[in-house]
Design a protein around this motif. Structure first.
Motif, PDB file in Angstrom:
ATOM      1  N   TYR A   1      16.779  55.877   6.354  1.00  0.00           N
ATOM      2  CA  TYR A   1      16.498  55.315   7.677  1.00  0.00           C
ATOM      3  C   TYR A   1      15.552  54.121   7.490  1.00  0.00           C
ATOM      4  CZ  TYR A   1      18.141  59.950   9.104  1.00  0.00           C
ATOM      5  OH  TYR A   1      18.872  61.091   9.261  1.00  0.00           O
ATOM      6  N   LYS A   2      15.837  53.013   8.175  1.00  0.00           N
ATOM      7  CA  LYS A   2      14.963  51.841   8.044  1.00  0.00           C
ATOM      8  C   LYS A   2      14.894  51.082   9.372  1.00  0.00           C
ATOM      9  CE  LYS A   2      18.536  48.581   6.404  1.00  0.00           C
ATOM     10  NZ  LYS A   2      18.975  47.713   5.287  1.00  0.00           N
ATOM     11  N   TYR A   3      13.772  50.344   9.533  1.00  0.00           N
ATOM     12  CA  TYR A   3      13.619  49.466  10.694  1.00  0.00           C
ATOM     13  C   TYR A   3      12.922  48.184  10.259  1.00  0.00           C
ATOM     14  CZ  TYR A   3       8.612  50.565  10.993  1.00  0.00           C
ATOM     15  OH  TYR A   3       7.270  50.683  10.725  1.00  0.00           O
ATOM     16  N   LEU A   4      13.057  47.133  11.046  1.00  0.00           N
ATOM     17  CA  LEU A   4      12.470  45.828  10.758  1.00  0.00           C
ATOM     18  C   LEU A   4      11.109  45.732  11.436  1.00  0.00           C
ATOM     19  CD1 LEU A   4      13.396  43.247   9.193  1.00  0.00           C
ATOM     20  CD2 LEU A   4      14.023  42.280  11.414  1.00  0.00           C
ATOM     21  N   ASP A   5      10.038  45.563  10.647  1.00  0.00           N
ATOM     22  CA  ASP A   5       8.693  45.554  11.241  1.00  0.00           C
ATOM     23  C   ASP A   5       8.286  44.146  11.690  1.00  0.00           C
ATOM     24  OD1 ASP A   5       7.833  44.099   9.048  1.00  0.00           O
ATOM     25  OD2 ASP A   5       6.483  45.644   8.271  1.00  0.00           O
ATOM     26  N   GLU A   6       7.027  43.998  12.136  1.00  0.00           N
ATOM     27  CA  GLU A   6       6.563  42.734  12.706  1.00  0.00           C
ATOM     28  C   GLU A   6       6.441  41.623  11.675  1.00  0.00           C
ATOM     29  OE1 GLU A   6       2.795  45.267  11.991  1.00  0.00           O
ATOM     30  OE2 GLU A   6       4.952  45.520  12.426  1.00  0.00           O
ATOM     31  N   TYR A   7       6.415  41.952  10.369  1.00  0.00           N
ATOM     32  CA  TYR A   7       6.325  40.946   9.317  1.00  0.00           C
ATOM     33  C   TYR A   7       7.695  40.517   8.798  1.00  0.00           C
ATOM     34  CZ  TYR A   7       1.556  42.769   9.224  1.00  0.00           C
ATOM     35  OH  TYR A   7       0.297  43.174   9.567  1.00  0.00           O
ATOM     36  N   GLY A   8       8.749  41.152   9.330  1.00  0.00           N
ATOM     37  CA  GLY A   8      10.087  40.873   8.833  1.00  0.00           C
ATOM     38  C   GLY A   8      10.451  41.705   7.622  1.00  0.00           C
ATOM     39  N   TYR A   9       9.705  42.792   7.347  1.00  0.00           N
ATOM     40  CA  TYR A   9       9.989  43.683   6.225  1.00  0.00           C
ATOM     41  C   TYR A   9      10.831  44.867   6.712  1.00  0.00           C
ATOM     42  CZ  TYR A   9       5.779  41.444   4.214  1.00  0.00           C
ATOM     43  OH  TYR A   9       4.839  40.567   3.773  1.00  0.00           O
ATOM     44  N   TRP A  10      11.757  45.308   5.881  1.00  0.00           N
ATOM     45  CA  TRP A  10      12.452  46.559   6.153  1.00  0.00           C
ATOM     46  C   TRP A  10      11.586  47.712   5.679  1.00  0.00           C
ATOM     47  CZ3 TRP A  10      16.167  46.821   9.467  1.00  0.00           C
ATOM     48  CH2 TRP A  10      17.029  45.720   9.663  1.00  0.00           C
ATOM     49  N   ARG A  11      11.296  48.621   6.591  1.00  0.00           N
ATOM     50  CA  ARG A  11      10.482  49.798   6.287  1.00  0.00           C
ATOM     51  C   ARG A  11      11.364  51.033   6.298  1.00  0.00           C
ATOM     52  NH1 ARG A  11       5.064  48.586   4.755  1.00  0.00           N
ATOM     53  NH2 ARG A  11       4.323  46.831   6.019  1.00  0.00           N
ATOM     54  N   PHE A  12      11.337  51.805   5.210  1.00  0.00           N
ATOM     55  CA  PHE A  12      12.104  53.057   5.133  1.00  0.00           C
ATOM     56  C   PHE A  12      11.205  54.215   5.565  1.00  0.00           C
ATOM     57  CE2 PHE A  12      14.509  50.192   2.534  1.00  0.00           C
ATOM     58  CZ  PHE A  12      15.825  50.561   2.748  1.00  0.00           C
ATOM     59  N   VAL A  13      11.720  55.053   6.433  1.00  0.00           N
ATOM     60  CA  VAL A  13      10.911  56.105   7.051  1.00  0.00           C
ATOM     61  C   VAL A  13      11.715  57.405   7.128  1.00  0.00           C
ATOM     62  CG1 VAL A  13       9.491  54.511   8.414  1.00  0.00           C
ATOM     63  CG2 VAL A  13      11.667  55.345   9.350  1.00  0.00           C
ATOM     64  N   THR A  14      11.034  58.459   7.559  1.00  0.00           N
ATOM     65  CA  THR A  14      11.711  59.740   7.778  1.00  0.00           C
ATOM     66  C   THR A  14      12.526  59.660   9.072  1.00  0.00           C
ATOM     67  OG1 THR A  14       9.869  60.639   9.043  1.00  0.00           O
ATOM     68  CG2 THR A  14       9.824  60.977   6.655  1.00  0.00           C
ATOM     69  N   LYS A  15      13.398  60.641   9.262  1.00  0.00           N
ATOM     70  CA  LYS A  15      14.226  60.651  10.469  1.00  0.00           C
ATOM     71  C   LYS A  15      13.353  60.755  11.728  1.00  0.00           C
ATOM     72  CE  LYS A  15      18.233  62.881  12.596  1.00  0.00           C
ATOM     73  NZ  LYS A  15      17.684  62.744  13.948  1.00  0.00           N
ATOM     74  N   GLY A  16      12.243  61.532  11.651  1.00  0.00           N
ATOM     75  CA  GLY A  16      11.372  61.672  12.804  1.00  0.00           C
ATOM     76  C   GLY A  16      10.758  60.344  13.214  1.00  0.00           C
ATOM     77  N   GLU A  17      10.256  59.610  12.247  1.00  0.00           N
ATOM     78  CA  GLU A  17       9.677  58.294  12.554  1.00  0.00           C
ATOM     79  C   GLU A  17      10.750  57.350  13.094  1.00  0.00           C
ATOM     80  OE1 GLU A  17       6.321  57.069   9.528  1.00  0.00           O
ATOM     81  OE2 GLU A  17       7.889  58.167   8.449  1.00  0.00           O
ATOM     82  N   TYR A  18      11.923  57.393  12.462  1.00  0.00           N
ATOM     83  CA  TYR A  18      13.035  56.523  12.860  1.00  0.00           C
ATOM     84  C   TYR A  18      13.402  56.763  14.330  1.00  0.00           C
ATOM     85  CZ  TYR A  18      17.799  54.564  12.774  1.00  0.00           C
ATOM     86  OH  TYR A  18      18.949  53.861  13.043  1.00  0.00           O
ATOM     87  N   ASP A  19      13.487  58.020  14.716  1.00  0.00           N
ATOM     88  CA  ASP A  19      13.883  58.337  16.090  1.00  0.00           C
ATOM     89  C   ASP A  19      12.831  57.890  17.111  1.00  0.00           C
ATOM     90  OD1 ASP A  19      16.238  59.417  15.208  1.00  0.00           O
ATOM     91  OD2 ASP A  19      15.485  61.494  15.174  1.00  0.00           O
ATOM     92  N   SER A  20      11.559  57.853  16.684  1.00  0.00           N
ATOM     93  CA  SER A  20      10.482  57.508  17.623  1.00  0.00           C
ATOM     94  C   SER A  20      10.311  56.003  17.804  1.00  0.00           C
ATOM     95  CB  SER A  20       9.159  58.108  17.139  1.00  0.00           C
ATOM     96  OG  SER A  20       8.749  57.495  15.921  1.00  0.00           O
ATOM     97  N   ILE A  21      10.980  55.198  16.992  1.00  0.00           N
ATOM     98  CA  ILE A  21      10.821  53.737  17.041  1.00  0.00           C
ATOM     99  C   ILE A  21      11.822  53.160  18.027  1.00  0.00           C
ATOM    100  CG2 ILE A  21      11.097  51.595  15.717  1.00  0.00           C
ATOM    101  CD1 ILE A  21      10.105  53.198  13.262  1.00  0.00           C
ATOM    102  N   SER A  22      11.342  52.304  18.916  1.00  0.00           N
ATOM    103  CA  SER A  22      12.224  51.632  19.870  1.00  0.00           C
ATOM    104  C   SER A  22      11.870  50.146  19.917  1.00  0.00           C
ATOM    105  CB  SER A  22      12.082  52.263  21.263  1.00  0.00           C
ATOM    106  OG  SER A  22      10.759  52.117  21.744  1.00  0.00           O
ATOM    107  N   GLY A  23      12.814  49.357  20.358  1.00  0.00           N
ATOM    108  CA  GLY A  23      12.575  47.925  20.517  1.00  0.00           C
ATOM    109  C   GLY A  23      12.631  47.155  19.222  1.00  0.00           C
ATOM    110  N   ARG A  24      13.070  47.785  18.137  1.00  0.00           N
ATOM    111  CA  ARG A  24      13.162  47.078  16.852  1.00  0.00           C
ATOM    112  C   ARG A  24      14.536  47.307  16.244  1.00  0.00           C
ATOM    113  NH1 ARG A  24       8.987  44.469  15.166  1.00  0.00           N
ATOM    114  NH2 ARG A  24       6.882  44.986  15.900  1.00  0.00           N
TER     115      ARG A  24
END
Length: 798
Positions: A505-528
């Motif tokens: 699971y990954k998301y794009l953070d404010e610096y433009g980096y791909w961050r790999f996270v657990t499924k729980g963190e991934y589900d809690s992230i919105s707007g990215r």
């Protein structure tokens, strides 16, 4: 004790000027000074003549004639600077120089014997001194630093106080040339790293500046005779405090006709030339790093330089005698010293490798030779290897990190061009690098029983100072790496592992980096922007453990980036059917004929930025290869064979330039030594001797240490043009030189000789002859100090 006065003498010339002579000797004991009796023709100082009006360096010598009843043994020397003399006029230093080694000549057959003492000035004496690195290693240095460093090598008593440079040219809108022109001092060493002599180095600088260098009094002067009438301003550099200021030197015209000492005048017209060629003789920088197996650097680890070990071994039904010796780098390289891995014992490096401890973890040089025991040869064929070994306990992979790196980071200054890197190696199950050793005949295989194989990869760091590093795709600003470290981007990843059903699971953070996270963190992230996915092969799964000790799965590219950080992989692509062990391989070639590279050869091509200079200290590091300490070919139908050693027999890093091919169909290339020429009449050509530049203007077709740099703010740039102080023309130094010689030698110019009174005449003086109504400068001059006269040969100037 240093230099001590051993002889002195004093006399008045015909005009009642006081002349003092002092002779000093470098001695370990106490010496007592004696007075010398000078002959009637006591002292003469001579500045050499030359057909080249703009000769870049003009030396002088001195003859002191004395009468003696003794053998002056203290004046005998075999050393170049053991004895020096000073000659002063009315208390001011007029000339100093060093005795000519071993020169002592007298008739020794009368009551008083005439002894002629010969001395050479500081410039001529510099011929006996080799240039040394200013900072004890290669560096970018200013012309001022080079000149001061050269003077300090011979002038331990500080007799030379100043350097004067004619304000004939400008760089960066300033006449302070010496502090605004720079060069890599590697230029003053040849391809074998043998140093040039200091006199030649000064000559190279003077030639580039378009000036003549000479010594007089307490100073060294650089003067441009082409415009000496037009400009009398000089930049005076004070060696004691490195300050500089602009001063005016007297250029009042001296009338020859009013100062005749004795009339023996002669007039001649110098030879005419209508073709002038300037050759920019570049010192190639193709070889970037020292040879990894340089015989002058690689020394035996044992105190006995010839120490080797002999053993025998049965291999493939034959008995072989094996000979091994173990070496280390004296100056050029750092390496990961080997160690033995034992449970519950401290890890200590092995200071001296022997056959008993060579099966270790780390790196060393070895020389290996072998022969069939039954057929002892008349001589041995020793081969040199850099061995990286991994004999991890219970098969664990233990050798990691940097195995080979440059001890002295070398400065590099280039624009565009390409690095070519290559490594020649072979995999082995044995620490012994002898070519007769057999590990296994297995091949890379992708059939039914294969569990896969990887390419051979050497992790490598290639960086320029703290400015940028190469990441495998291009050059990256080091600030980006530092930002990622500060923002906790890199993780300690592991893999490949077997894991069924793994999902990343990954998301794009404010610096433009791909961050790999657990499924729980991934589900809690919105707007990215975010994504998830799985793995095509469950045997190639990668992950890291987060701060909560939870496993986080990642993609292969992220695993590689975390593994590499500011490094990249040098790769050999393994193919099905290739032997795994005991076979020499090189890196997979990425150099193409389409790149039009000079001295092209196979290897990994690393292109450098073409829109700006690449300048800084080069970092080059090789890490343990990925297959070391592993089983490179795993298959289910056979027992895997572990790779315990990589034997490297060549490491290359060279620099070359692009756009080098001139005519692809006839294999014609540009000459590295660029030529500038001017021909007035092609039908009747009289060539002037080629003028050689060893300090050059940048040429895009050749990589070289010889190119001059300048500095604006904190950034260096290659110098393209210098501005003429009179015409204001902005031309390359070589073009200024061409124009000067063509303008002078294409027209008749007078030469005038006579004996004249010394009215403070120097090599900076302008003299006028009324009959010819021409202005002249000194070509050669002999000062007769007793009679206060000069025998001069003069060159007409424009």
């Amino acid at each position: 004790m240093g230099y001590q006065l051993i002889y002195n003498s004093s006399f008045k010339d015909i005009d009642e000027n006081t002349i003092n002579i002092e002779i000093y000797r470098d001695s370990g004991g106490t010496l007592i000074a004696s007075e010398l009796l000078c002959s009637a023709d006591a002292v003469s100082i001579n500045y050499e003549s030359d057909d080249d009006v703009f000769k870049p360096i003009k030396c002088s010598d001195c003859q002191i004639n004395v009468l003696t009843t003794k053998v002056l043994a203290n004046l005998y020397t075999a050393l170049g600077n053991q004895i020096y003399c000073t000659i002063s006029k009315n208390g001011s230093l007029l000339w100093c120089g060093y005795s000519v080694p071993c020169l002592y000549s007298t008739d020794y057959n009368e009551e008083y014997n005439l002894l002629s003492l010969q001395f050479n000035d500081i410039l001529s004496s510099l011929n006996n001194y080799n240039y040394t690195y200013l900072n004890e290693k290669q560096s970018i240095v200013s012309f001022y630093q080079v000149i001061k460093h050269i003077i300090s090598q011979i002038d331990s008593n500080g007799l030379i106080k100043n350097v004067y440079v004619h304000n004939a040219k400008k760089i960066n809108d300033t006449t302070d040339l010496l502090n605004n022109l720079f060069i890599l001092d590697r230029n003053f060493f040849d391809e074998a790293n043998e140093a040039e002599n200091c006199k030649d180095v000064l000559e190279y600088i003077a030639r580039y500046l378009g000036m003549t260098c000479y010594y007089y009094g307490d100073s060294i002067y650089f003067v441009d005779y082409d415009i000496i009438k037009n400009i009398n301003l000089y930049t005076k550099y004070t060696l004691s405090d490195d300050s500089n200021t602009v001063v005016a030197l007297d250029n009042t015209v001296i009338n020859v006709n009013q100062n005749i000492y004795e009339s023996n005048a002669s007039i001649a017209i110098g030879e005419l030339y209508n073709k002038v060629v300037v050759v920019a003789n570049s010192n190639s920088n193709n070889t970037i790093i020292p040879e990894w197996n340089d015989e002058d650097d690689i020394i035996n680890q044992n105190a006995d330089a010839n120490k080797y070990y002999e053993s025998t071994r049965d291999i493939s039904g034959k008995n072989y005698t094996l000979l091994n010796a173990f070496f280390k780098s004296k100056n050029n390289w750092d390496w990961n010293k080997p160690y033995l891995f034992e449970i519950n014992k401290p890890i200590e490096p092995i200071e001296e490798v022997t056959p008993d401890n060579a099966a270790s973890n780390g790196s060393y040089w070895q020389k290996a030779a072998y022969y069939e025991t039954a057929n002892e040869p008349s001589s041995l064929n020793w081969k040199t290897y850099f061995t990286i070994s991994d004999y991890g306990l219970m098969g664990w992979k233990t050798t990691d990190g940097v195995q080979l790196s440059l001890k002295n980071k070398l400065p590099i200054a280039v624009k565009g061009g390409t690095f070519i890197i290559d490594i020649n190696y072979r995999l082995s199950g044995d620490w012994n690098a002898a070519e007769c050793i057999v590990t296994s005949d297995e091949q890379y295989y992708d059939g039914k029983y294969s569990t896969g194989f990887t390419d051979t990869m050497f992790k490598c760091k290639l960086a320029i100072g703290d400015k940028m590093y190469y990441d495998g795709d291009g050059w990256v600003n080091y600030q980006e790496y530092h930002n990622k470290v500060a923002r906790n981007y890199y993780k300690i990843c592991n893999g490949p592992n077997t894991w069924a059903g793994a999902t990343w699971y990954k998301y794009l953070d404010e610096y433009g980096y791909w961050r790999f996270v657990t499924k729980g963190e991934y589900d809690s992230i919105s707007g990215r922007e975010k994504y998830s996915g799985g793995y095509a092969d469950r045997n190639y799964v990668y992950s890291y453990m987060n701060s909560s000790n939870e496993r986080v799965f990642v993609e292969k590219w992220f695993y590689d980036e975390c593994k590499l950080q500011d490094c990249f992989y040098l790769v050999h692509k393994n193919k099905v059917g290739d032997k795994v062990f005991d076979t020499d391989y090189s890196l997979t070639n990425t150099v193409s004929w389409r790149m039009n590279l000079a001295e092209s050869e196979d290897g990994v091509a690393v292109s450098l930025p073409s829109d700006k200079m690449t300048l800084g200290e080069l970092t080059f590091e090789l890490y343990a290869p990925n297959q070391l300490g592993t089983t490179p070919m795993r298959r289910t139908d056979k027992s895997p064979v572990r790779c315990n050693s990589f034997h490297i027999n060549d490491v290359k890093l060279k620099y070359t330039t692009s756009d080098y091919v001139k005519d692809i169909f006839n294999d014609e290339t540009y000459d590295e030594d660029l030529k500038f020429e001017n021909v007035i009449d092609e039908n009747i050509v009289n060539d002037f001797d080629d003028i050689e530049f060893r300090i050059n203007t940048y040429n895009e077709h050749a990589g070289s240490y010889s190119y001059v740099l300048t500095k604006v703010g904190n950034e260096y740039y290659f110098v393209d043009t210098l501005t003429d102080g009179v015409s204001k023309d902005k031309l390359k130094a070589e073009e200024h030189c061409i124009n000067k010689y063509v303008n002078y030698y294409s027209k008749p110019r007078f030469r005038y000789s006579n004996s004249i009174k010394n009215r403070d005449i120097s090599l900076n003086s302008i003299l006028k002859e009324n009959t010819l109504n021409k202005n002249f400068v000194i070509n050669s001059i002999t000062y007769d100090l007793m009679n206060n006269k000069c025998d001069v040969e003069l060159n007409e100037i424009r």
